[in-house]
Design a protein around this motif. Sequence first.
Motif, PDB file in Angstrom:
ATOM      1  N   HIS A   1      34.273  14.727 -12.335  1.00 45.33           N
ATOM      2  CA  HIS A   1      33.030  13.964 -12.273  1.00 45.33           C
ATOM      3  C   HIS A   1      32.839  13.344 -10.891  1.00 45.33           C
TER       4      HIS A   1
ATOM      5  N   ASP B   1      28.377   7.585 -14.683  1.00 52.04           N
ATOM      6  CA  ASP B   1      27.286   7.634 -15.658  1.00 52.04           C
ATOM      7  C   ASP B   1      26.953   6.211 -16.100  1.00 52.04           C
TER       8      ASP B   1
ATOM      9  N   ALA C   1      23.380  17.616 -19.544  1.00 51.33           N
ATOM     10  CA  ALA C   1      23.619  16.432 -20.386  1.00 51.33           C
ATOM     11  C   ALA C   1      22.793  16.487 -21.671  1.00 51.33           C
TER      12      ALA C   1
ATOM     13  N   HIS D   1      21.321   8.750 -20.131  1.00 54.69           N
ATOM     14  CA  HIS D   1      21.984   8.041 -19.034  1.00 54.69           C
ATOM     15  C   HIS D   1      21.514   8.600 -17.703  1.00 54.69           C
TER      16      HIS D   1
ATOM     17  N   HIS E   1      23.162   9.873 -14.088  1.00 50.56           N
ATOM     18  CA  HIS E   1      24.346  10.166 -13.284  1.00 50.56           C
ATOM     19  C   HIS E   1      24.010   9.761 -11.856  1.00 50.56           C
TER      20      HIS E   1
END
Length: 211
Positions: A108, A112, A184, A190, A192
């Motif tokens: 990642h 998030d 997602a 959310h 990112h």
Amino acid sequence: MPPNKPSNKLSKPPALPKTAKTKAPKASLIGWLLSVLIRASLLFALLFIVDKVLPTLRLQTQSFVVAKWQQVNLLQEPLPTENSLPSPLPGQHLADTWGAVRSAGRSHEGIDIFADRGSPIQATTHGVVSKVGDDSLGGRVVVIVGPGGAGHYYAHLQEYGDIAVNDWVEAGDIIGYVGDSGNAKGTPPHVHYGIYINGRAVNPYPLLIKE
């Protein structure tokens, strides 16, 4: 008997066919009028296109030049430091999810921040918008070039804000709305948020102000 005297009457030339007298000139006139009308129509169409296209091209060129000049100036400004950037979703919990395992062996490259679908996302810095569009992983994304040339990446948006490429934004301006677009899809809504410096991802969590 007196000799035959020559006649003083001139012989008339044979009459032209009626079609030669009437129809040919009319056909020629109609063709000329059609030619004039076609040329006039093409001229008006060209003038209309020039009137519409040139101002747009001029504005786009001006916007591009101004944006590039602003980016040059941004390079002279310092990069963000720890606890210097406001959250893109003020009031929402921040968690350091940097480096978490992702599909296809990826890690990642950002954090998030979860919020209700449609919540406004704010720019964390002033800068120039360099992208407003789709990304294979991020779905609807916005990228802003900020101080030091750092790229600020916002992904999985539901909708974009009222912004366009080469626009100047200030910290706090709304650049989009929380969603789950891209890879997602189906996860809790959310944003990112990632930061890239010299093309390399850095952890944005330490740079954000913790409320």
